[in-house]
Scaffold this motif. Structure first.
Motif, mmCIF file in Angstrom:
data_model
loop_
_atom_site.group_PDB
_atom_site.id
_atom_site.type_symbol
_atom_site.label_atom_id
_atom_site.label_comp_id
_atom_site.label_asym_id
_atom_site.label_seq_id
_atom_site.Cartn_x
_atom_site.Cartn_y
_atom_site.Cartn_z
ATOM 1 N N GLN A 195 0.937 -1.317 0.003
ATOM 2 C CA GLN A 195 0.025 0.070 -0.012
ATOM 3 C C GLN A 195 1.026 1.323 -0.106
ATOM 4 O OE1 GLN A 195 -3.607 0.102 -0.395
ATOM 5 N NE2 GLN A 195 -2.856 2.301 -0.889
ATOM 6 N N MET A 196 1.840 1.164 0.789
ATOM 7 C CA MET A 196 2.873 2.381 0.784
ATOM 8 C C MET A 196 3.433 2.579 -0.554
ATOM 9 S SD MET A 196 6.470 3.373 0.588
ATOM 10 C CE MET A 196 7.333 1.609 1.077
ATOM 11 N N CYS A 197 3.775 1.440 -1.193
ATOM 12 C CA CYS A 197 4.513 1.761 -2.720
ATOM 13 C C CYS A 197 3.285 2.018 -3.509
ATOM 14 C CB CYS A 197 4.652 0.408 -3.133
ATOM 15 S SG CYS A 197 6.693 -0.135 -2.439
ATOM 16 N N ILE A 233 3.260 -1.499 -12.387
ATOM 17 C CA ILE A 233 4.694 -1.074 -12.861
ATOM 18 C C ILE A 233 5.173 -0.272 -11.803
ATOM 19 C CG2 ILE A 233 5.754 0.108 -14.435
ATOM 20 C CD1 ILE A 233 3.961 -0.666 -16.617
ATOM 21 N N GLY A 234 4.662 0.666 -11.295
ATOM 22 C CA GLY A 234 5.438 1.466 -10.336
ATOM 23 C C GLY A 234 5.685 0.823 -9.185
ATOM 24 N N VAL A 235 4.842 -0.005 -8.613
ATOM 25 C CA VAL A 235 5.407 -0.865 -7.396
ATOM 26 C C VAL A 235 6.592 -1.801 -7.625
ATOM 27 C CG1 VAL A 235 4.489 -2.535 -6.074
ATOM 28 C CG2 VAL A 235 2.918 -0.630 -6.375
ATOM 29 N N ALA A 236 6.392 -2.392 -8.855
ATOM 30 C CA ALA A 236 7.577 -3.430 -9.377
ATOM 31 C C ALA A 236 8.733 -2.449 -9.365
ATOM 32 C CB ALA A 236 7.009 -4.118 -10.477
ATOM 33 N N PHE A 237 8.739 -1.449 -9.975
ATOM 34 C CA PHE A 237 9.746 -0.639 -10.306
ATOM 35 C C PHE A 237 10.586 -0.115 -8.821
ATOM 36 C CE2 PHE A 237 12.135 3.487 -10.837
ATOM 37 C CZ PHE A 237 12.617 3.403 -11.968
#
Length: 356
Positions: A195-197, A233-237
């Protein structure tokens, strides 16, 4: 498909678009003064010294420019000419760089992209103000083209922007509270971290995707699905960023050494996984090192070794791959078959497998 080459091709186009709205040297002809003329005086010298100079010193350091590239790929996948939307693609990119400038102050970081942080060069006051200005200056293309965009679309875009900026602040609050010990970071689980990510790193990718989709006339369902895909994608990044902080030699040089997240006491996915599966002795030792906020490389390497012992880095890599794979599966059926669609999928894979 060569995504690195694609990013290299798009970067100068994006920089040129940024310069159109945020000039390297402001003059009385700058667009901002056309849209919002000063009542008394232009004070050009002050604005150049305290806004243009620090902003461009930071932007010229580089960066992957992947958020505006994602923006343009989505426009293309929805059947539009991406060149028609490049001015709007600067929104998430400039905001992102503004958050980095502020983030460096909050983390008391020393280096960013191989150079001293902006606040180290220009002072806290200039850096805070310039970073904040970068949250709003990239909205100038919306103001300039308000009639062309139309009131309904414009309202949707502004609402997306406000929602995501609120999320960004909430994500940063969580990150700060955990690594400063304001909230119990030793008991957080994967869902808390995700959730933070989603708030912090996922939000600007989500902003890029949703604004692009609205401008490209996507329906509400597709706007949301594209937003979810971009968020993943943003979280995985972020997960890959955290992995590279521990393992990437070239990455580490630019950041000031391996394990900067350990110095900051950050609870990454690798830390959370290790704390969950480690024996009591290793768990206690890892927490001790994180709470030291140490720059001692031997201690940072010790913490990395504990995480490696429990295969937490490999766990995080697989986790990042899976969340992108799942979100692509949800989106794939809604996009028409095209080269742009394949590029979008390849783009996501590149970001989670990159080495720098």
């Amino acid at each position: 498909m060569n995504i690195e080459k694609l990013l290299e091709e798009k970067a100068p186009l994006i920089n040129k678009a940024v310069e159109k709205y945020i000039p390297r040297i402001f003059s009385k002809k700058a667009l901002i003064f056309k849209l919002n003329p000063p009542r008394y005086s232009y004070n050009i010298e002050a604005i150049n010294k305290a806004v243009a100079e620090p902003v461009w010193e930071f932007l010229d350091r580089g960066g992957k420019r992947w958020r505006p590239t994602l923006f343009l790929l989505i426009c293309e996948a929805l059947g539009k000419n991406p060149e028609d939307f490049i001015d709007y693609a600067i929104i998430p990119e400039v905001v992102h760089n503004g958050t980095l400038m502020i983030d460096d102050i909050e983390d008391t970081s020393e280096y960013r992209r191989g150079k001293p942080c902006t606040y180290k060069i220009y002072g806290l006051d200039v850096a805070i103000n310039a970073g904040n200005a970068m949250y709003y200056l990239p909205l100038l293309p919306l103001m300039e083209n308000r009639e062309k965009i139309g009131a309904e679309k414009l309202a949707k875009i502004y609402e997306i922007y406000v929602q995501e900026m609120i999320s960004l602040s909430l994500g940063q609050a969580m990150d700060i509270a955990w690594h400063k010990g304001l909230a119990n970071a030793d008991e957080i689980d994967e869902e808390d971290y995700l959730q933070m990510c989603a708030y912090k790193t996922g939000t600007l990718a989500r902003m890029a995707a949703k604004i692009a989709a609205v401008l490209a006339d996507a329906n509400d369902e597709l706007v949301e699905k594209l937003g979810r895909f971009a968020e993943s994608i943003g979280v995985a990044f972020q997960i890959q960023d955290d992995i590279l902080d521990l393992t990437g030699e070239e990455f580490a040089v630019k950041k000031g050494g391996r394990g900067q997240d350990i110095t900051e006491g950050k609870r990454t996915l690798m830390v959370i996984h290790t704390l969950k599966v480690a024996n009591p002795k290793d768990r206690k030792r890892l927490i001790e090192i994180l709470k030291m906020h140490t720059s001692d490389q031997k201690l940072r390497d010790e913490a990395i070794a504990i995480m490696q012992k429990y295969s937490s880095i490999e766990y995080a890599k697989n986790f990042a791959r899976e969340i992108v794979k799942k979100s692509w599966k949800d989106l794939e059926r809604l996009l028409p078959e095209s080269e742009a669609k394949e590029k979008l999928n390849a783009f996501a894979q590149f970001l989670i497998e990159r080495k720098i």
